[in-house]
Design a protein around this motif. Sequence first.
Motif, PDB file in Angstrom:
ATOM      1  N   ALA A  65      91.360  42.059  -4.219  1.00 23.00           N
ATOM      2  CA  ALA A  65      91.823  40.904  -5.436  1.00 23.00           C
ATOM      3  C   ALA A  65      91.711  39.266  -4.652  1.00 23.00           C
ATOM      4  O   ALA A  65      91.336  38.698  -5.488  1.00 23.00           O
ATOM      5  N   ALA A  66      91.616  39.544  -3.711  1.00 23.60           N
ATOM      6  CA  ALA A  66      91.870  37.705  -3.112  1.00 23.60           C
ATOM      7  C   ALA A  66      89.845  37.284  -3.190  1.00 23.60           C
ATOM      8  O   ALA A  66      89.915  36.183  -3.002  1.00 23.60           O
ATOM      9  N   GLN A  67      89.232  37.948  -3.240  1.00 23.36           N
ATOM     10  CA  GLN A  67      87.787  38.559  -3.734  1.00 23.36           C
ATOM     11  C   GLN A  67      87.203  37.200  -4.486  1.00 23.36           C
ATOM     12  O   GLN A  67      86.162  36.623  -5.507  1.00 23.36           O
ATOM     13  N   ILE A  68      88.399  37.785  -6.159  1.00 22.92           N
ATOM     14  CA  ILE A  68      87.921  37.405  -7.325  1.00 22.92           C
ATOM     15  C   ILE A  68      87.453  36.523  -7.906  1.00 22.92           C
ATOM     16  O   ILE A  68      89.251  35.496  -7.480  1.00 22.92           O
ATOM     17  N   ASP A  69      86.912  35.730  -8.022  1.00 21.58           N
ATOM     18  CA  ASP A  69      86.740  34.105  -8.269  1.00 21.58           C
ATOM     19  C   ASP A  69      87.999  33.690  -9.931  1.00 21.58           C
ATOM     20  O   ASP A  69      88.532  32.736  -9.337  1.00 21.58           O
ATOM     21  N   ASP A  70      87.455  34.676 -10.607  1.00 21.53           N
ATOM     22  CA  ASP A  70      88.330  34.353 -12.091  1.00 21.53           C
ATOM     23  C   ASP A  70      89.719  34.362 -11.778  1.00 21.53           C
ATOM     24  O   ASP A  70      90.289  35.679 -11.421  1.00 21.53           O
ATOM     25  N   PRO A  71      91.201  33.784 -12.226  1.00 24.17           N
ATOM     26  CA  PRO A  71      92.261  34.126 -12.120  1.00 24.17           C
ATOM     27  C   PRO A  71      92.594  34.858 -13.045  1.00 24.17           C
ATOM     28  O   PRO A  71      93.807  35.652 -12.934  1.00 24.17           O
ATOM     29  N   PHE A  72      92.146  35.089 -14.208  1.00 27.49           N
ATOM     30  CA  PHE A  72      92.735  35.979 -15.463  1.00 27.49           C
ATOM     31  C   PHE A  72      92.980  37.221 -14.561  1.00 27.49           C
ATOM     32  O   PHE A  72      93.470  38.270 -14.841  1.00 27.49           O
ATOM     33  N   HIS A 127      83.641  46.089  -8.491  1.00 25.13           N
ATOM     34  CA  HIS A 127      83.568  45.130  -7.560  1.00 25.13           C
ATOM     35  C   HIS A 127      83.499  43.693  -8.162  1.00 25.13           C
ATOM     36  O   HIS A 127      83.478  43.493  -9.037  1.00 25.13           O
ATOM     37  N   PRO A 128      84.251  43.550  -6.980  1.00 28.63           N
ATOM     38  CA  PRO A 128      85.075  41.875  -7.110  1.00 28.63           C
ATOM     39  C   PRO A 128      83.954  41.006  -7.814  1.00 28.63           C
ATOM     40  O   PRO A 128      82.445  40.817  -7.124  1.00 28.63           O
ATOM     41  N   ASN A 129      83.835  40.436  -9.246  1.00 25.48           N
ATOM     42  CA  ASN A 129      82.650  39.302  -9.801  1.00 25.48           C
ATOM     43  C   ASN A 129      82.183  40.024  -9.709  1.00 25.48           C
ATOM     44  O   ASN A 129      80.475  39.359 -10.674  1.00 25.48           O
ATOM     45  N   HIS A 130      80.987  41.674 -10.077  1.00 29.45           N
ATOM     46  CA  HIS A 130      80.746  42.412 -10.726  1.00 29.45           C
ATOM     47  C   HIS A 130      81.428  42.711 -11.847  1.00 29.45           C
ATOM     48  O   HIS A 130      80.807  42.918 -12.870  1.00 29.45           O
ATOM     49  N   THR A 131      82.244  43.424 -11.654  1.00 31.36           N
ATOM     50  CA  THR A 131      83.040  44.254 -12.569  1.00 31.36           C
ATOM     51  C   THR A 131      83.988  43.683 -13.324  1.00 31.36           C
ATOM     52  O   THR A 131      84.760  42.681 -12.237  1.00 31.36           O
ATOM     53  N   ALA A 132      83.963  43.429 -14.084  1.00 28.55           N
ATOM     54  CA  ALA A 132      85.584  42.306 -15.301  1.00 28.55           C
ATOM     55  C   ALA A 132      86.075  43.788 -16.128  1.00 28.55           C
ATOM     56  O   ALA A 132      85.457  44.286 -17.177  1.00 28.55           O
ATOM     57  N   TYR A 133      87.185  43.865 -15.024  1.00 25.29           N
ATOM     58  CA  TYR A 133      88.528  44.232 -16.925  1.00 25.29           C
ATOM     59  C   TYR A 133      88.248  43.690 -17.901  1.00 25.29           C
ATOM     60  O   TYR A 133      88.730  43.676 -18.785  1.00 25.29           O
ATOM     61  N   LEU A 134      88.433  42.599 -17.934  1.00 25.94           N
ATOM     62  CA  LEU A 134      88.615  41.170 -18.504  1.00 25.94           C
ATOM     63  C   LEU A 134      86.971  40.494 -19.471  1.00 25.94           C
ATOM     64  O   LEU A 134      86.609  40.087 -17.804  1.00 25.94           O
ATOM     65  N   PRO A 135      86.312  41.168 -20.366  1.00 23.06           N
ATOM     66  CA  PRO A 135      85.062  40.596 -20.681  1.00 23.06           C
ATOM     67  C   PRO A 135      85.438  38.932 -20.547  1.00 23.06           C
ATOM     68  O   PRO A 135      86.285  38.239 -20.563  1.00 23.06           O
TER      69      PRO A 135
END
Length: 464
Positions: free
Chosen positions: A283-290, A125-133
Amino acid sequence: MPRMTPQAELDQLLALIAAQPDGWGIEAITQALGDSMKRRTLQRRLATLVAQGQVLMQGEARAVRYVRVVQAVATLQAPMAVVEAAGGPYVPTSPEGEAIKAFVRQPRTKRPPVGYQLSFLEQYHPNHTAYLPQSLRDQLHTMGSASNGHTPAGTFARDILNRLLIDLSWASSQLEGNTYSRLDTERLIELGQAAEGKDALETQMILNHKQAIEYLVLDPAHAQLTPDCIIALHAFLSDGLMADATAVGRLRRRAVEIGGSVYLPVALPQRLEELFGIVMQMAAQIDDPFEQAFFLMVHLPYLQPFEDVNKRTSRLAANIPLIRHNLCPLSFIDVPQSAYVDAMIGVYELNRFELLRDVFVWAYERSCQQYVAVKQNLVPPDIFRLRYRQILSEVVAAIVKNNEAATAAAVNARVPATVAVADKAHFTQLVLEEFAALHAGNAVRFGIRPLELAAWQDLHSGAG
């Protein structure tokens, strides 16, 4: 008794598995839970925990055991060196990465075939799930940020474009088994000299990377997280390399297999197109570029939207958010092929991303070591000159080889229609500046031999 929520069931199951260091088989888990969870629900919850990377499956068939994974992420407190492992160089890996590596290096006969798992995508879930902490993303931002204030998107990448073209073209191609050396790649990109004894397809692969990188960097408006941009990157990267020429820049319309893996991607074209759209939308909804970059590195190859050249496309696509946020680009320089391949198989067969995350973190630190510290010492490239570099070389060579004087009139007569009308005056001035700096040592850039230059200079000395 009130019904437990799915998250509560996951927490209960995770706590149960964590209590047994050696893991549990599904029959033992069923007995321990009693009537609190139906078997089909249990199977779904276990699959969810495995996809989230919190539980590892060990063994096969009825011998499968579920083991709690101790979460850990490689830190960036000190420079990472390439680790020597059995079979050659490797990147430093987390405990999760080591577990994935051990699994994927088993013989194929011990790895059961698996298909595309929609749940792997649905659980993100974009901006709720994070593969990178968050802590890791903060460190990556610190490393990759340019210390030049607020500058337009793509400035960092353009400032180091000459090096990026060589490094990323070489490193990304090398991950596909290309045998060009970095020096060979530099000669090909800067001088147009193909390396002797190399397959023409290897040369084409390098040149395709160059074109795709220039497409993203020279005009930042191209660097968009849209389906059209990804398809355009595939068109550049696959040009001349596909058995079916119509498959260049087109979502695939047939089933494919993955060499060295037991993973079978989605085969139905309509379903593939739908999922490709969903992946790009997420992908477009994710805020963090990394997080965006890593999400693309995971889910584009996992979906396999094209007949071939999927991983190459994902590696360049991962640079789109970095370019847009004016961060240090990711060149993949010195990334061991074995580590990258193991990491991708871990995604394909286990839906586990931790080993790929280890590779991503190490690769980004390596890229920052290459570019951030030296950026201030580089002369920013002339974007106008880069755009017309090939035409400029052709005009200079034509004037010398035809023994014409290097005058504005001579240059104007040879300016092709591909130079925009508004650019012709600047182009002419640039050509005349090249002639003012021309000598025997740099004439090779234009394909001019020393004797040709000497004869031309004798004839036109004093002309201008």
